[in-house]
Design a protein around this motif. Structure first.
Motif, PDB file in Angstrom:
ATOM      1  N   GLU B  68       0.787  -1.447   0.012  1.00  0.00           N
ATOM      2  CA  GLU B  68       0.015  -0.021  -0.159  1.00  0.00           C
ATOM      3  C   GLU B  68       0.831   1.152   0.207  1.00  0.00           C
ATOM      4  N   LEU B  71       1.893   3.621   3.440  1.00  0.00           N
ATOM      5  CA  LEU B  71       2.717   3.014   4.478  1.00  0.00           C
ATOM      6  C   LEU B  71       4.131   3.373   3.923  1.00  0.00           C
ATOM      7  N   LEU B 112       4.975  -1.736  11.988  1.00  0.00           N
ATOM      8  CA  LEU B 112       3.949  -1.006  11.310  1.00  0.00           C
ATOM      9  C   LEU B 112       3.319  -1.781  10.108  1.00  0.00           C
ATOM     10  N   THR B 116      -0.369  -3.761  10.133  1.00  0.00           N
ATOM     11  CA  THR B 116      -1.490  -3.153   9.301  1.00  0.00           C
ATOM     12  C   THR B 116      -1.686  -4.268   8.187  1.00  0.00           C
ATOM     13  N   SER B 117      -1.046  -5.369   8.216  1.00  0.00           N
ATOM     14  CA  SER B 117      -1.184  -6.384   7.083  1.00  0.00           C
ATOM     15  C   SER B 117      -2.553  -6.935   7.124  1.00  0.00           C
ATOM     16  N   LYS B 118      -3.332  -6.785   5.857  1.00  0.00           N
ATOM     17  CA  LYS B 118      -4.664  -7.423   5.801  1.00  0.00           C
ATOM     18  C   LYS B 118      -4.536  -9.063   5.430  1.00  0.00           C
TER      19      LYS B 118
END
Lengths: 291, 163
Positions: B68, B71, B112, B116-118
């Motif tokens: 993304e 980030l 971080l 925030t990994s999906k």
């Protein structure tokens, strides 16, 4: 010991912190819009950045080819390459024929055979790998200007490689089938059970959400189901190597050995239109012939 | 002139990071030269330059990654800004302090990203931290320390920083 420098004026310093705070706020408040804007602006920037990337990738490939052809094992390497290509082509054919045989059986029973259009594909060369370590992705030398869009499927004659997740004017990024963030609808060729193929942290793949009553076994081949995404039905994904069936679980899962060695992919085909949507676009090619 | 140099740096980082570094990776881990470059620009040129070059590096490198965008912008820009700030506050910078700083910055950015990994569960996040984030942080720290040591052998880094 020397004194700390004082090259930035306090005004510039304050401005830098203010810009960063503004960017942080904008990214938190309007993440979609900011990303969309930067992605839009990234089209022409990506085209410029692709130039040195393509040049260095060509030099890199040239050096690697020279090394393998003339220094290591000249004749053996060429023969090996040809044999590998033949095996990949035959694997792809084998998988498609198996799928066709199974489909023919069902369709013959219905007596409603209908000729289907072949998918339109565009060939692309791998010019790099993901710039971070966190994603398993490849960079291709074709982008928006060649008609490539996000979510298009990427294959080799041997099977599925991944799907496009990002494009710029002259390049695109393919998220590999072995990445945990990727999900492709899969089908066990023998039992016709459907599941979702996801990557693992170890660089393999797994087939999840299989019914508990499925009679799958090691060695079963998994192909695309064609139900979700831009992959036509019957493209080889991998072979089951281990089944994970836990007591009390609602589903069972299986580990897969991907059909394509994603670490060695050099050329790929991007599926621009799936079965039934084939539009012979300029530059597009039909199913690959024997290499 | 400064702008041209920054442009060349950003454009050259793409092929180096995407094409050449995979050959030099250790256990499939390659250093994040974008982060190292942003830190050095911040250290030698100041906060504003560090921030802007870091943002540019983060943006352009992200065009060639499945990750993304937000980030990448925040980590590279933030590291450039922080390096500029710390470079002004710390009286003596050594290759060890640069290495430790980069290790910490890379670790923070990796954590971080992992957090925030999906689509991945907690076990996979820890696996990612052990297999990717920690080794990469060490790698980044080593590359940064080595590069600073090389610079200090060849140039008067104190003068470079005060100019």
């Amino acid at each position: 010991m020397w004194m700390a420098n004082s090259r930035s004026s306090s005004g510039a310093r304050r401005l830098a912190f203010a810009c960063f705070a503004l960017l942080l706020a904008a990214l938190f408040l309007f993440p979609g819009q900011i990303q969309g804007l930067l992605q839009y602006l990234g089209g022409p920037v990506g085209r410029v950045a692709s130039i040195p990337l393509e040049v260095i990738a060509s030099i890199d490939t040239g050096i690697a080819n020279r090394w393998q052809q003339y220094v290591v094992l000249q004749g053996v390497w060429e023969e090996n390459q040809q044999l590998r290509k033949d095996i990949e082509w035959l694997r792809g054919q084998n998988s498609q024929l198996r799928e066709l045989a199974a489909a023919t059986e069902r369709l013959t029973a219905l007596l409603q055979f209908k000729e289907q259009a072949l998918p339109t594909m565009v060939a692309a060369r791998v010019i790099g790998r993901d710039t971070t370590n966190r994603y398993q992705a490849l960079i291709l030398n074709k982008g928006e200007s060649d008609g490539i869009k996000p979510d298009m499927g990427v294959i080799t004659p041997a099977g599925v490689v991944g799907r496009i997740v990002k494009t710029t004017g002259a390049s695109s990024v393919v998220l590999l089938v072995t990445d945990p963030n990727n999900a492709i609808a899969g089908l066990i060729q023998r039992t016709r059970d459907e599941g979702i193929v996801e990557g693992t942290q170890q660089g393999q793949a797994q087939l999840k959400y299989l019914p508990l009553l499925s009679t799958l076994r090691d060695g079963d081949r998994v192909v695309t189901s064609g139900l979700i995404g831009d992959f036509p039905r019957g493209l080889a994904i991998g072979t089951i190597t281990h089944i994970d069936k836990q007591e009390g679980a609602l589903f069972q899962s299986a580990e897969l050995m991907p059909e394509v060695d994603v670490g060695r992919v050099e050329e790929v085909l991007v599926i621009q239109a799936s079965y039934g949507q084939s539009t012979k676009a300029a530059g597009g090619v039909d199913l690959p012939g024997k290499p | 002139m400064k702008l041209l140099l920054c442009l060349i740096l950003v454009l050259l980082l793409v092929p180096v990071q995407a094409t050449l570094l995979p050959h030099l990776s250790v256990w499939n881990i390659k250093p994040d030269l974008g982060l190292v470059a942003a830190a050095f620009v911040g250290l030698f040129a100041g906060e504003m330059e560090g921030l802007l070059v870091g943002l540019a590096i983060g943006w352009v490198l992200n065009l060639f990654s499945a990750g993304e965008l937000g980030l990448s912008l925040l980590t590279n820009g933030g590291v450039g800004l922080l390096a500029g700030f710390l470079g002004r506050q710390v009286s003596q910078v050594t290759s060890i302090s640069v290495g430790v700083g980069l290790l910490a910055a890379s670790l923070a950015s990796g954590l971080l990203a992992a957090a925030t990994s999906k689509n991945i569960d907690l076990a996979q996040v820890w696996q990612m931290v052990g297999a990717i984030v920690l080794p990469q942080a060490c790698f980044d720290g080593l590359v940064g320390a080595g590069f600073y040591w090389l610079l200090s052998q060849r140039f008067q880094v104190a003068r470079l920083r005060t100019e």
